[in-house]
Design an enzyme around this catalytic site. Sequence first.
Site, mmCIF file in Angstrom:
data_model
loop_
_atom_site.group_PDB
_atom_site.id
_atom_site.type_symbol
_atom_site.label_atom_id
_atom_site.label_comp_id
_atom_site.label_asym_id
_atom_site.label_seq_id
_atom_site.Cartn_x
_atom_site.Cartn_y
_atom_site.Cartn_z
ATOM 1 C CE LYS A 61 -3.878 1.919 2.692
ATOM 2 N NZ LYS A 61 -4.732 1.694 3.894
ATOM 3 C CB SER A 115 -7.841 3.418 2.860
ATOM 4 O OG SER A 115 -6.986 2.891 3.871
ATOM 5 C CB SER A 170 -8.177 0.402 5.782
ATOM 6 O OG SER A 170 -8.899 1.608 5.932
#
Length: 571
Positions: free
Chosen positions: A65, A139, A163
């Site tokens: 990420k 996210s 997330s």
Amino acid sequence: MTQAPTVSCAERVTDAYRRIAEADRPEIWITLRPETDVLAEARDLDRRIAAGAELPLAGTLVAVKDNIDVAGLPTTAACPDYAYPPGRSAPAVRRLVDAGALVLGKTNLDQFATGLVGTRSPYGPVRNALRPEKISGGSSSGSAVAVALGIAGIALGTDTAGSGRVPAALNDIVGIKPTLGLVPTTGVVPAARSYDAVTVFARTLTEAQQALAVMIGPDEGDPLSRAWPDDVRLSAPEHPRLAVPRDEDLAPLSPEARAAFRTAVKRLEAAGAEATVIDVSPLLQAARLLYDGALVAERYAAVGEFIARDPSAADPTVAGIILAAAGLPAHALAADQERLDGYKALARRLLSGYDALLLPTTTEHPDIAAVQADPVAVNSRLGTYTNFVNLLDLAAVAVPAGEADGSPFGVSVITRAFEDQPALDIAARLTDEQAPTPLPGTGLDLAVFGAHLRGQPLNHQLTDTGARYAGEVTTSTAYRLTALTTDPPKPGLVRVGPDAGGPIAGERWTLSPAALGRFLAALPSPMSLGRIELADGTWVLGFQCDPHTASTGTDITHHGDWRTHLATGAS
């Protein structure tokens, strides 16, 4: 020695880039490394493996990420104007690479990790792996989809409000959200520093746990990082006590989703769990503190000044959430922190006596268009069952649990801090996996030969501490076994010298240092703890009996096993 993979590291890389091309999902990536660079590293790994290098994750492909630092790649947090070149990789990434993993690139996310939808990014909404018209969840959107599409073996996400779990549920994969601080957040762009966790996605619990095991450990750069406590539980019991929500707590779900949740509960009950309905509404109330209270000030502390200098550089929804926290008074934050302390105490009471809480991971699976039309309200609903977990210092494992309304449906096994392994053990009963090797590396082995064996009257003294069954053992031929006149009946194992006895069967259990200490302090005479030689020449700590007392018992060495002796009907 690391076993050479059946497919070479180089072949894995070539296959991954073929999948990337076939998938045609450019929105997954913010920075994708050139195939030639990753191939060169893969070939070097293949040479190291051939030379006998110890690489537990050899050739595992990782997507990271893009709010987690990877040396040589920019960190953007999905905001191009915020981008910076990190001097070194985050510890979580370094530890994976040191174990033989290969980083493919940096993945898209809800900007500054603010959102559960996967659409709040200038790099485009990340489409769901299975239903492209629907959201991927955020996210950690790109990371989850890279795994779900079979491109990456594992992927790193972060989790403040869910997330690392919501995208797992919506893409039909596994997401592990460990206890806060177990994986250091050094090198992570914070969302809310006190409640951020680095998470891992994979298609199986085993793959996720293997990756997580090498990521865990304190780091000097993260003052909130933590080590395993000495009394950590290493296993869920055979019949775990499971708390489940009331029907009214499931009101946000569709009828089909509620049915899918009840099916998951029944599956766990069929696998030995004991489910009890509790009122989880206090936990859901605590969840509102994350965004509806003053705790959101942590988001402004993280990146608020950057956004305030140029709000146009940020996604409008993200900027609105973060900038709204700028004017919060300090006394409001202090008051909400006090409220949160009260909720933590309430959660301890609520979950006391249970090994885990089972909840749906999220409430629904909206279309991308629905989120764009109402970005705040939809996002808020998605965090109904996740927002409280980090606030209350809990651990969670999200796993697939069937289908509802034409989309994947997932549940989360939630446990107290540091009870990550019991959560994994319970989750494995839903994924039909063999519960993997326990995460904590602090366990100590203990050999037992009598009343502490499985099915025997004192076995609960092991399981009550979270001890983990680790298999059968057999002593060398230097031991004799005698039946003692105790209540309950138990044998005495005594060393008599090489080949002067016989092989005695027992069990190996792994338990925490504190649990072993309690055992030692409570051992009644004539038992003691000492080193026992096994048939393979290794030694393990185990229960022994003093020779004088053993000599007064009945010699049962010829049975070779306490259970065999009991099966004969002997007293």
